[in-house]
Design an enzyme around this catalytic site. Structure first.
Site, PDB file in Angstrom:
ATOM      1  N   ARG A 103      -6.312  14.371  -1.182  1.00 52.21           N
ATOM      2  CA  ARG A 103      -6.213  14.444   0.296  1.00 52.21           C
ATOM      3  C   ARG A 103      -5.909  15.654   0.595  1.00 52.21           C
ATOM      4  NH1 ARG A 103      -6.785  10.009  -1.733  1.00 52.21           N
ATOM      5  NH2 ARG A 103      -7.371   8.116  -0.540  1.00 52.21           N
ATOM      6  N   ASP A 106       2.665   1.400  14.404  1.00 51.53           N
ATOM      7  CA  ASP A 106       2.219   2.011  12.953  1.00 51.53           C
ATOM      8  C   ASP A 106       2.391   3.692  13.157  1.00 51.53           C
ATOM      9  OD1 ASP A 106       0.665   0.699  10.456  1.00 51.53           O
ATOM     10  OD2 ASP A 106       0.599   2.843  10.578  1.00 51.53           O
TER      11      ASP A 106
END
Lengths: 208, 302
Positions: free
Chosen positions: B59, B168
């Site tokens: 990533r 979130d």
């Protein structure tokens, strides 16, 4: 009645209007507010204030509400400076088991701050404090843990302190602990528990 | 809070298409990894252990390439010093794993309607809405499941207003949740009549109906940031399932203290089936109900 509908542009969770300024002086005043919710928020937000550890430590010793104490401990853990750690060490001498356990728990999270003082704690005149110091080592992430435990079993005259240390060496010990474990067995030849625990640890040495 | 993805239970392979480090030619050294994980933990509370090195490297390499930073060092400087924090958010989105489905761990929703809500309304002395907070929202399956459950299985919904807020750390997943578009796999455990009632068939799968989409408010929250969580208060029930297991001890403790102040006295918190509050906090009371064990902020403490 039913599920409340939201409007895409309006959030129902909005910052509430402040009753008190949240500057450091205001937060310090709220640390002794009669309402524990106010005290908890103050203890949380004081983390951003400079040189605040001493005031938090002082409050920790007086605070009767466990929910506030927990937040103070979390903030002190985050600060992790010498004053915070000294305050936690004082708690180890408390008559209150809950306070002692809270301090042990907090100190386990502070390997860098605890490391410079751990030898002092392990040499404390009070064997109970020495046992608590070994308890701290149980979950302390520090490369010297094994060395400190070896020093304990080599030198400590108290059977219970050595007992706590030898139990932990069974978990973290390597070949470096072998000779000391054998010496410990000889030193406490009349203590069946030490002999048993040392044998167990010897059998589990990591690179044995 | 501190989301710590030491070992996410499921990997989103196939969800995010990320180049292999070898493909991008970007390498992340052990020292880079250590430096990054300390920084990322400090900023987000998310912690990666060494076993997640491959996941993290992939990533990072993707973002180094996407931002044209050229190397880890250049990218790390961008992450650290970018004033608007945009890149840190983009990376956080990529690092958090989101996988769930409708009616996952349904027994807790049953507990909500059979045990928690009856107790909450029995002691309620005002007519204000019952407030439920779902954290993490992920792509919305859990808050929408709760909405469906309340409409279908709780008679009290005709007498009480209920507010559902789902939060979130990942802004991209929140956008997805608001859109409410789901694959067949995601809805497979829903009864067929619920699927028919609350979803519209779309070419890509199923979309939750507009009525339900408006019934959940989605907000971005980083549990590690006091400024983010401060205004979250007066909740009757919090669902925080399968999140704290990824946190380290201090972060978990901080999160449970945050939830304590977000709950009304007597409010409940539902954790995932493998999670327990006992390791992180002694503040909550354990309540054993027929369908689930939940934790309660004690009533007697104001």
């Amino acid at each position: 009645m039913g599920l409340i509908k939201t409007q895409p542009t309006v959030e129902s969770v909005t910052e509430e209007v402040r009753k008190h300024p949240r500057d450091c002086a205001g937060l310090l005043a709220q640390l002794i507010d009669p309402n524990p919710t106010v005290r908890r928020w103050a203890a949380r937000d004081l983390a951003d204030c400079p040189d605040i550890s001493a005031a938090l430590v002082e409050r920790l010793h007086q605070e009767a509400d466990i929910s506030v104490r927990e937040v103070i401990l979390t903030t002190l853990t985050g600060l992790g400076d010498a004053t915070s750690v000294a305050g936690l060490v004082e708690c180890l001498r408390s008559e209150d088991a809950a306070r002692r356990n809270e301090a042990i728990e907090a100190m386990r999270q502070l390997p860098d701050a605890v490391a410079p003082i751990i030898r002092g704690l392990l040499a404390d005149p009070d064997p109970d404090v020495r046992i608590f110091a070994v308890n701290i080592l149980e979950s302390l992430c520090h490369p010297e843990v094994e060395r400190w435990l070896i020093e304990v079993i080599d030198r400590d005259p108290h059977v219970n302190v050595c007992g706590a240390a030898v139990d932990l060496l069974g978990e973290v010990g390597s070949g470096a602990a072998r000779e000391s474990l054998l010496r410990l067995k000889a030193r406490f030849a009349n203590e069946p528990y030490i002999r048993f625990a040392a044998d167990l640890a010897l059998g589990r040495l990591r690179d044995a | 809070m501190s989301p710590t993805f030491a070992s996410p239970p499921t990997w989103p392979w196939g969800v995010y298409v990320t180049p292999e480090p070898a493909e991008t030619g970007i390498t992340i050294s052990e020292a880079d990894f250590q430096k990054f994980r300390e920084f990322f933990y400090r900023k987000t509370g998310i912690q990666f252990d060494s076993s997640k090195r491959y996941f993290v490297d992939k990533r990072l390499a993707e973002r180094i390439e996407a931002t044209g930073s050229g190397s880890f060092r250049g990218y790390f400087m961008l992450l650290r010093f970018q004033v608007n924090g945009e890149e840190l958010q983009a990376l956080t989105n990529l690092m958090t794993v989101n996988e769930t489905y409708f009616f996952r761990e349904e027994y807790q929703f049953q507990c909500l309607v059979d045990s928690l809500l009856p107790e909450i309304v029995a002691r309620k002395i005002d007519r204000r809405p019952i407030r439920i907070w779902v954290m993490p929202s992920s792509s919305g399956e859990e808050p929408y499941s709760i909405a469906i459950y309340l409409l279908e299985r709780w008679a009290g919904i005709h007498r009480w207003d209920v507010e559902i807020i789902a939060s979130d750390i990942d802004t991209r997943i929140l956008a997805q949740a608001r859109q409410g578009l789901y694959s067949h796999r995601s809805v497979q455990y829903l009864p067929a009549d619920y699927l028919q009632r609350y979803f519209k068939r779309r070419a890509e799968g199923y979309q939750i109906c507009d009525d339900l989409r408006q019934s959940v408010e989605f907000t971005r929250v980083n549990l590690s940031e006091r400024a983010d969580t401060r205004s979250y208060r007066d909740f009757d029930v919090i669902f925080c399932r399968n999140l704290l297991i990824y946190f380290d001890d201090v972060s978990r403790k901080t999160a449970t203290e945050t939830f304590y102040d977000a709950l009304k006295p007597g409010g409940f918190i539902c954790l995932g089936h493998s999670e327990s509050m006992s390791r992180s906090s002694s503040l909550y009371k354990v309540r054993k109900f027929p369908s689930a064990i939940v934790y309660q902020r004690p009533l007697e403490v104001s």
